[in-house]
Write an enzyme that holds these catalytic residues in place. Structure first.
Site, PDB file in Angstrom:
ATOM      1  N   HIS A 181     120.651  70.787  -9.505  1.00  0.00           N
ATOM      2  CA  HIS A 181     120.970  71.350  -8.162  1.00  0.00           C
ATOM      3  C   HIS A 181     122.547  71.567  -8.291  1.00  0.00           C
ATOM      4  O   HIS A 181     123.564  70.793  -8.612  1.00  0.00           O
ATOM      5  CB  HIS A 181     120.907  70.003  -7.040  1.00  0.00           C
ATOM      6  N   CYS A 207     123.756  63.159  -5.497  1.00  0.00           N
ATOM      7  CA  CYS A 207     123.803  64.539  -5.647  1.00  0.00           C
ATOM      8  C   CYS A 207     123.905  65.037  -4.253  1.00  0.00           C
ATOM      9  O   CYS A 207     123.251  64.587  -3.374  1.00  0.00           O
ATOM     10  CB  CYS A 207     122.550  65.234  -6.406  1.00  0.00           C
ATOM     11  N   CYS A 252     142.195  38.458  -6.678  1.00  0.00           N
ATOM     12  CA  CYS A 252     142.938  37.210  -6.106  1.00  0.00           C
ATOM     13  C   CYS A 252     142.667  37.459  -4.613  1.00  0.00           C
ATOM     14  O   CYS A 252     143.101  38.413  -3.993  1.00  0.00           O
ATOM     15  CB  CYS A 252     144.533  37.500  -6.456  1.00  0.00           C
ATOM     16  N   CYS A 333     141.826  11.030  41.260  1.00  0.00           N
ATOM     17  CA  CYS A 333     140.908   9.878  41.794  1.00  0.00           C
ATOM     18  C   CYS A 333     140.009   9.568  40.781  1.00  0.00           C
ATOM     19  O   CYS A 333     139.776  10.370  39.514  1.00  0.00           O
ATOM     20  CB  CYS A 333     140.262  10.488  43.099  1.00  0.00           C
ATOM     21  N   CYS A 338     129.584  15.026  37.954  1.00  0.00           N
ATOM     22  CA  CYS A 338     129.164  15.739  36.695  1.00  0.00           C
ATOM     23  C   CYS A 338     129.074  17.212  37.222  1.00  0.00           C
ATOM     24  O   CYS A 338     128.166  17.286  38.336  1.00  0.00           O
ATOM     25  CB  CYS A 338     127.906  15.098  36.166  1.00  0.00           C
TER      26      CYS A 338
HETATM   27 ZN   LIG Z   1     120.457  66.767  -7.913  1.00  0.00          ZN
HETATM   28 ZN   LIG Z   2     147.499  37.071  -6.538  1.00  0.00          ZN
HETATM   29 ZN   LIG Z   3     125.814  14.671  33.990  1.00  0.00          ZN
END
Ligand SMILES: [Zn+2]
Ligand SMILES: [Zn+2]
Ligand SMILES: [Zn+2]
Ligand SMILES: [Zn+2]
Ligand SMILES: [Zn+2]
Ligand SMILES: [Zn+2]
Lengths: 534, 147
Positions: A181, A207, A252, A333, A338
């Site tokens: 190509h 390509c 690193c 208090c 809940c």
């Molecule tokens: Zn190609």
């Molecule tokens: Zn390093």
């Molecule tokens: Zn509860």
């Protein structure tokens, strides 16, 4: 007892062992404060301190690291990585008679595992291999699939149409890979530039033709692209994929460091980069002996998820005695309701018993010893015990981590002391014991820090007893002793020769305990002593 | 943009079957086109006409065009979402600068031809609610082309 030598019960290397017994924990922490107070007056603190600048010639310091830590590894600069890549390609080239550009692509396909590539080159259908790696088989001669559509009259310059810019160009301007190509140089250049700069692709640019997966080799890129900015990025992408694919190499992890480390075996082992960072080759975390990689990963994740919130939860919240939702006390208090809509339990913050019998005594609870309240608190305690155990280890781990961050300050102030001592008739070599002491102090901290992690996950059994941390006898006491010795040593300048010996004795002792601890844990690994909590 | 001029010329003088483009409808800078595509003969879409909207960036053809079907007539097809987005790999991952408006239209026509069951993609409702306006921002996983 018939057994001699190494018996099932190992000699305890317990770090807390202190024959003098001269230190208590409280004293230790005071001593620790002293160390940092001492630093805070030092304006140069926080900067990196180079101890090597006064060093006459090669290092005379003796090695104190574990044998395993001395195993060979290399720190490679970007240029050295490129050189290494070339060496690998050449090595394959010597055995397999293939173009270097093809070898590079093949090696990359096999994650730079030479042996695997050579095995495949000899053992199996080569054509299949080339197909898989997206290169045109070098054994097929002549232009493959697509013959260039050359438009040539006698005497005229041969021309072709570029399918990308749709212009007719002299054939000399057109080029392509072995797949046949062909595109004009300007289009190739722009195509490759887009791939490299916008898509961040280096090793695997295919390509430009639609549906063609043949890969562009490095020589082609270097020939068609001239802009230095693009070439630099291409080089970076290539080296990056080389390092990331290669089992024996890793970058690193320090941000912007740029060095790579090379080891003969990709195991869990410490490596130290030129930037000073010491980390585990296998998991890339800071070197975490004696904990194993999988546990340190678990621990770090746990700390990430839980830190801060756990401390706060423990101090300011309780769980609803009915549905266990965590509740925060937000008023004065004791009557708690809940917040869980499907629970709405009424209870007393102090005794955790149901609110009803409390009636209107909003601020004081007199039902603390009732059975119902007691049972509620027992249940609560159980869940808190797990949390408290974690907090116990976590706090100690964090304290060491925090202290290590002051390492530079400590080095700075020790450096000052060393200079002072050199003005008092001591030679450069004679004052090195101070730096050595701080080095050992730091490595002791690191080892202790990770020993807490190890101990946290360790399940109780015959072997685990020595890791049960009992303050003030726990391993935490050791580094503090060590640091105190250093500081008393430096202040006794007049009698320096004795304190020098004293400091050295102390740090040798500490280092000995540290090594014994590590060896003990490693022995346990070999002998399968350790069992972990889930 | 020279390339777009050439494509436009080719498309008006020698269009692929069923594809028509009205140069009058295209602005001077050529960055946005409307192309009509006829439902292919002897397919489930025979007799219908659809309009495609093409947007080209400065980097075209090195960057793929953004292609969507325009309302109101969006083909009911397992790879075409009701907002006009098309799940077709050459529009993103498999784009090549050697492709063109004509080749995109041909791919879409062949996608319509091979359809055996007029229905929307299974995740249509969710996708349309959550997707980016630009289909190129979608991380497509490509459906089986033979469907
Ligand atoms: Zn190609
Ligand atoms: Zn390093
Ligand atoms: Zn509860
Ligand atoms: Zn061209
Ligand atoms: Zn590790
Ligand atoms: Zn109460």
């Amino acid at each position: 007892m018939a057994q001699h030598g190494r018996s099932a019960a190992p000699a305890s290397p317990c770090l807390a062992m202190d024959s003098d017994g001269d230190l208590q924990y409280d004293e230790d922490s005071a001593d620790d404060d002293m160390v940092y107070d001492n630093d805070s007056g030092n304006e140069s603190s926080g900067d990196e301190v180079d101890f090597d600048e006064h060093r006459p010639g090669p290092s005379t310091a003796h090695e104190v690291e574990l044998a395993a830590e001395d195993a060979p590894f290399q720190v490679l600069s970007v240029q050295e990585i490129v050189d290494f890549m070339v060496v690998e390609i050449n090595e394959v080239n010597e055995v397999a008679q293939l173009p270097r550009t093809t070898i590079r692509i093949l090696l990359n396909h096999f994650n730079w595992d030479k042996e695997k590539l050579l095995e495949r080159l000899y053992d199996t259908d080569q054509e299949q291999l080339f197909l898989e790696a997206h290169v045109v088989s070098p054994h097929i001669t002549g232009t493959a699939s697509q013959a260039p559509r050359v438009n040539s009259r006698v005497g005229a310059v041969p021309t072709e149409e570029c399918e990308i810019c749709l212009t007719v160009r002299p054939s000399a301007e057109m080029s392509g890979l072995a797949c046949g190509h062909r595109f004009c140089a300007a289009c190739w250049c722009e195509y490759l530039t887009t791939k490299v700069m916008d898509d961040g692709v280096g090793q695997t640019i295919s390509c430009a033709a639609h549906g063609c997966d043949i890969l562009v080799d490095d020589e082609t890129v270097l020939r068609l692209v001239s802009e230095p900015r693009v070439l630099a990025r291409y080089q970076h992408l290539i080296t990056n994929s080389f390092v990331e694919c290669n089992r024996y190499l890793c970058w690193c992890p320090t941000p912007d460091c740029g060095y790579a480390l090379k080891v003969p075996n990709p195991d869990c082992r410490p490596v130290t980069c030129k930037c000073g960072h010491k980390f585990c080759f296998a998991c890339r975390e800071a070197w975490h002996d004696p904990v194993r990689c999988h546990l340190i990963k678990r621990w770090l994740k746990k700390c990430d998820d839980d830190s801060e919130t756990f401390n706060w939860i423990s101090a300011n919240t309780k769980e609803c005695p009915k549905c266990s939702v965590t509740i925060e006390k937000d008023g004065g208090c004791n009557h708690m309701v809940c917040k869980n809509q499907s629970c709405r339990a009424d209870f007393c913050w102090v005794c955790l018993g149901s609110w009803e019998p409390h009636g209107s005594s909003w601020y004081s609870c007199n039902r603390y010893d009732e059975d119902e309240a007691r049972a509620a608190r027992d249940a609560q305690e159980k869940s808190r015990a797990v949390l408290n155990r974690y907090l116990f280890y976590c706090n100690r781990y964090m304290n060491h981590m925090q202290s290590l961050k002051f390492e530079n300050k400590l080095y700075a102030s020790v450096k000052e002391k060393m200079e002072e001592m050199q003005q008092h008739n001591m030679s450069w070599i004679e004052v090195q014991f101070l730096k050595k002491a701080v080095d050992i102090l730091c490595s002791c901290r690191v080892t202790l820090m990770y020993t807490y992690v190890f101990a946290y996950y360790l399940r109780k059994n015959n072997q685990s007893a020595i890791f049960e941390v009992r303050e003030p006898e726990g391993p935490g006491a050791m580094h503090l002793r060590c640091s105190q010795s250093i500081w008393s040593g430096t202040s006794l300048r007049r009698t320096w020769s004795t304190s020098n010996r004293k400091v050295q004795d102390k740090y040798r002792y500490c280092e000995g305990r540290r090594k014994a601890l590590l060896e003990h844990v490693h022995e346990g690994y070999e002998r399968d002593w350790w069992v972990y909590n889930d | 943009m020279r390339r777009l001029q050439k494509e436009l010329l080719n498309l008006t003088t020698d269009p692929p079957p069923g594809v028509t483009v009205d140069p009058e409808e295209i602005g001077d800078n050529l960055s946005e086109w409307t192309v009509s595509v006829a439902g292919p003969a002897s397919s489930l879409y025979e007799g219908e006409t659809f309009r495609l909207n093409f947007r080209f960036s400065q980097k075209y053809p090195f960057d793929s065009p953004e292609v969507v079907f325009m309302r109101p007539n969006i083909p009911v097809h397992p790879h075409i979402y009701s907002n006009g987005h098309i799940c077709l790999s050459i529009l993103t991952d498999d784009w090549s600068p050697a492709l063109s408006v004509a080749s995109v239209c041909l791919s879409i026509t062949s996608m319509l031809s091979s359809c055996k069951d007029k229905k929307r993609p299974p995740d249509d409702a969710f996708y349309v609610k959550t997707c980016n306006k630009n289909p190129k921002k979608t991380r497509w996983w490509y459906h089986d082309d033979t469907v």
